[in-house]
Design a protein around this motif. Sequence first.
Motif, PDB file in Angstrom:
ATOM      1  N   LEU A 192      39.202  40.358  52.181  1.00  0.00           N
ATOM      2  CA  LEU A 192      38.663  39.005  52.404  1.00  0.00           C
ATOM      3  C   LEU A 192      38.190  38.458  51.065  1.00  0.00           C
ATOM      4  O   LEU A 192      37.366  39.076  50.378  1.00  0.00           O
ATOM      5  N   ILE A 193      38.756  37.318  50.662  1.00  0.00           N
ATOM      6  CA  ILE A 193      38.334  36.702  49.396  1.00  0.00           C
ATOM      7  C   ILE A 193      37.777  35.319  49.724  1.00  0.00           C
ATOM      8  O   ILE A 193      38.362  34.563  50.501  1.00  0.00           O
ATOM      9  N   SER A 194      36.608  35.001  49.160  1.00  0.00           N
ATOM     10  CA  SER A 194      35.961  33.756  49.588  1.00  0.00           C
ATOM     11  C   SER A 194      35.354  32.985  48.415  1.00  0.00           C
ATOM     12  O   SER A 194      35.044  33.550  47.363  1.00  0.00           O
ATOM     13  N   HIS A 195      35.187  31.686  48.647  1.00  0.00           N
ATOM     14  CA  HIS A 195      34.575  30.783  47.662  1.00  0.00           C
ATOM     15  C   HIS A 195      33.061  30.850  47.847  1.00  0.00           C
ATOM     16  O   HIS A 195      32.581  30.956  48.988  1.00  0.00           O
ATOM     17  N   PRO A 196      32.277  30.753  46.756  1.00  0.00           N
ATOM     18  CA  PRO A 196      30.811  30.844  46.921  1.00  0.00           C
ATOM     19  C   PRO A 196      30.178  29.650  47.648  1.00  0.00           C
ATOM     20  O   PRO A 196      28.971  29.674  47.916  1.00  0.00           O
ATOM     21  N   GLU A 197      30.972  28.623  47.998  1.00  0.00           N
ATOM     22  CA  GLU A 197      30.427  27.555  48.847  1.00  0.00           C
ATOM     23  C   GLU A 197      30.389  27.990  50.311  1.00  0.00           C
ATOM     24  O   GLU A 197      29.867  27.269  51.166  1.00  0.00           O
ATOM     25  N   CYS A 198      30.984  29.173  50.631  1.00  0.00           N
ATOM     26  CA  CYS A 198      30.937  29.677  52.017  1.00  0.00           C
ATOM     27  C   CYS A 198      29.522  30.169  52.323  1.00  0.00           C
ATOM     28  O   CYS A 198      28.767  30.531  51.419  1.00  0.00           O
ATOM     29  N   GLN A 199      29.227  30.265  53.630  1.00  0.00           N
ATOM     30  CA  GLN A 199      27.888  30.710  54.015  1.00  0.00           C
ATOM     31  C   GLN A 199      27.702  32.211  53.726  1.00  0.00           C
ATOM     32  O   GLN A 199      28.672  32.962  53.663  1.00  0.00           O
ATOM     33  N   LYS A 200      26.416  32.594  53.622  1.00  0.00           N
ATOM     34  CA  LYS A 200      26.089  33.971  53.199  1.00  0.00           C
ATOM     35  C   LYS A 200      26.755  35.064  54.057  1.00  0.00           C
ATOM     36  O   LYS A 200      27.273  36.048  53.511  1.00  0.00           O
ATOM     37  N   PRO A 201      26.755  34.954  55.415  1.00  0.00           N
ATOM     38  CA  PRO A 201      27.374  36.033  56.207  1.00  0.00           C
ATOM     39  C   PRO A 201      28.840  36.263  55.813  1.00  0.00           C
ATOM     40  O   PRO A 201      29.308  37.407  55.817  1.00  0.00           O
ATOM     41  N   ILE A 202      29.543  35.217  55.445  1.00  0.00           N
ATOM     42  CA  ILE A 202      30.951  35.367  55.019  1.00  0.00           C
ATOM     43  C   ILE A 202      30.967  36.059  53.651  1.00  0.00           C
ATOM     44  O   ILE A 202      31.766  36.965  53.409  1.00  0.00           O
ATOM     45  N   GLN A 203      30.044  35.629  52.778  1.00  0.00           N
ATOM     46  CA  GLN A 203      29.998  36.239  51.438  1.00  0.00           C
ATOM     47  C   GLN A 203      29.741  37.748  51.551  1.00  0.00           C
ATOM     48  O   GLN A 203      30.373  38.547  50.858  1.00  0.00           O
ATOM     49  N   ILE A 204      28.810  38.116  52.472  1.00  0.00           N
ATOM     50  CA  ILE A 204      28.422  39.531  52.579  1.00  0.00           C
ATOM     51  C   ILE A 204      29.617  40.424  52.935  1.00  0.00           C
ATOM     52  O   ILE A 204      29.752  41.523  52.415  1.00  0.00           O
ATOM     53  N   VAL A 205      30.490  39.941  53.809  1.00  0.00           N
ATOM     54  CA  VAL A 205      31.619  40.810  54.221  1.00  0.00           C
ATOM     55  C   VAL A 205      32.847  40.620  53.319  1.00  0.00           C
ATOM     56  O   VAL A 205      33.897  41.205  53.585  1.00  0.00           O
ATOM     57  N   SER A 220      46.483  37.486  42.488  1.00  0.00           N
ATOM     58  CA  SER A 220      47.672  37.842  41.711  1.00  0.00           C
ATOM     59  C   SER A 220      47.521  39.213  41.063  1.00  0.00           C
ATOM     60  O   SER A 220      48.487  39.965  40.976  1.00  0.00           O
ATOM     61  N   GLU A 221      46.311  39.531  40.618  1.00  0.00           N
ATOM     62  CA  GLU A 221      46.141  40.762  39.830  1.00  0.00           C
ATOM     63  C   GLU A 221      45.781  41.984  40.665  1.00  0.00           C
ATOM     64  O   GLU A 221      46.030  43.110  40.258  1.00  0.00           O
ATOM     65  N   ASP A 222      45.183  41.759  41.839  1.00  0.00           N
ATOM     66  CA  ASP A 222      44.749  42.894  42.659  1.00  0.00           C
ATOM     67  C   ASP A 222      45.972  43.628  43.234  1.00  0.00           C
ATOM     68  O   ASP A 222      46.995  43.006  43.505  1.00  0.00           O
ATOM     69  N   ASN A 223      45.827  44.950  43.416  1.00  0.00           N
ATOM     70  CA  ASN A 223      46.992  45.679  43.925  1.00  0.00           C
ATOM     71  C   ASN A 223      47.121  45.643  45.454  1.00  0.00           C
ATOM     72  O   ASN A 223      48.060  46.191  46.005  1.00  0.00           O
ATOM     73  N   GLY A 224      46.210  44.945  46.136  1.00  0.00           N
ATOM     74  CA  GLY A 224      46.334  44.774  47.589  1.00  0.00           C
ATOM     75  C   GLY A 224      47.532  43.892  47.918  1.00  0.00           C
ATOM     76  O   GLY A 224      48.020  43.146  47.064  1.00  0.00           O
ATOM     77  N   SER A 225      47.990  43.975  49.180  1.00  0.00           N
ATOM     78  CA  SER A 225      49.158  43.151  49.531  1.00  0.00           C
ATOM     79  C   SER A 225      48.844  42.136  50.635  1.00  0.00           C
ATOM     80  O   SER A 225      49.681  41.327  50.997  1.00  0.00           O
ATOM     81  N   GLU A 226      47.600  42.191  51.185  1.00  0.00           N
ATOM     82  CA  GLU A 226      47.239  41.235  52.245  1.00  0.00           C
ATOM     83  C   GLU A 226      45.839  40.685  51.947  1.00  0.00           C
ATOM     84  O   GLU A 226      44.923  41.452  51.609  1.00  0.00           O
ATOM     85  N   PHE A 227      45.708  39.383  52.094  1.00  0.00           N
ATOM     86  CA  PHE A 227      44.430  38.733  51.769  1.00  0.00           C
ATOM     87  C   PHE A 227      44.087  37.690  52.838  1.00  0.00           C
ATOM     88  O   PHE A 227      44.957  36.918  53.245  1.00  0.00           O
ATOM     89  N   ILE A 228      42.823  37.698  53.246  1.00  0.00           N
ATOM     90  CA  ILE A 228      42.323  36.624  54.119  1.00  0.00           C
ATOM     91  C   ILE A 228      41.570  35.685  53.177  1.00  0.00           C
ATOM     92  O   ILE A 228      40.664  36.129  52.448  1.00  0.00           O
ATOM     93  N   VAL A 229      41.952  34.415  53.177  1.00  0.00           N
ATOM     94  CA  VAL A 229      41.455  33.503  52.138  1.00  0.00           C
ATOM     95  C   VAL A 229      40.473  32.491  52.737  1.00  0.00           C
ATOM     96  O   VAL A 229      40.864  31.614  53.519  1.00  0.00           O
ATOM     97  N   ALA A 230      39.188  32.629  52.358  1.00  0.00           N
ATOM     98  CA  ALA A 230      38.167  31.717  52.894  1.00  0.00           C
ATOM     99  C   ALA A 230      37.840  30.638  51.858  1.00  0.00           C
ATOM    100  O   ALA A 230      36.817  30.695  51.164  1.00  0.00           O
TER     101      ALA A 230
END
Length: 307
Positions: A192-205, A220-230
């Motif tokens: 899970l990758i998120s923008h800091p304008e998201c609420q704290k509970p989203i940031q925490i996870v 692009s740089e991370d070796n993961g292959s699946e991302f949830i984009v908040a």
Amino acid sequence: MELRKEIDRLKREKNAVILAHYYQIPEIQDIADFVGDSLDLSRKSANTDADVIVFAGVNFMAETAKILSPEKKVLIPDPEAGCSLADSCPPAGFSEFREKYPDHIVVSYVNTTAEIKAMTDICCTSTNAVKVIESIPADQKIIFAPDRNLGNYLNSLTGRDMVIWDGACHVHEEFSLEKILVIKDQHPEAKLISHPECQKPIQIVSDFIGSTSALLKFASEDNGSEFIVATESGILHQMKKRNPEKLFIPAPPLDSTCACNDCKFMKLHTIKKIYNSLAEDKFEVTVDPEIIEKAVIPIRRMLEISG
Ligand code: 13P
Ligand code: SF4
């Protein structure tokens, strides 16, 4: 008439450049001369040698371009492209708020009106906010405006105790933690990758928190292959383009009847409106020269600090 060809012709004829934010529709990102986040776009606006800037972004960004390059014509294809975050910090209310803290300096996120920038000491974007705050002596008190989620996130990262204006962005406040957790269950490998304008509970996870460009870089740089984009869904276009082998899942909003992870202001622009803007010099962005004189100072300070 082939709109894209006509846009190219008009751009050459008028020595115009099209700047687009990552939250624009894919078709606009693909015809733009430059696509970037708020910081990239401010830098580009300050440095371009074009005579006309067509700004496919929201009003505060086009105003920033005008403040940095007052001699240029800045056009916005749809003048209704506002920003719920900038609107959450009206100048009269902010002026009263600032008077309550006379020994504080003001750091404001660029997502503000030109009037708020004129009351600001240093601007920042989500990309350079930590650098900007760390450039201020530790004993100097600070007011941070207008985003409460970004402000609290910055307080926790920097250990400061900034006084925070209570504003928020309608897109980033709307993500549903419950629905994100369901997607995480279905895609246990997804980060899970998120923008800091998201609420704290989203940031925490979240596995990673960053500005729009930082999220793009991480994906692009991370070796993961699946991302949830908040963050706003427009950035998925660049993520997919640069990483066709990876899976990007837009984080769902609370209200599934609306596409709330689309910024309703950013998404007002269309290719046709960009063509009209170039063809008819519509809609010209103006900023009061007295406001420009004051607002340019914190923007230039930000650009100096962030390099
Ligand atoms: P950045 O472009 O700085 O990531 O800001 C996000 C945003 O909400 C722009 O409107
Ligand atoms: Fe404003 Fe939020 Fe839209 Fe960005 S995404 S322009 S902060 S309303």
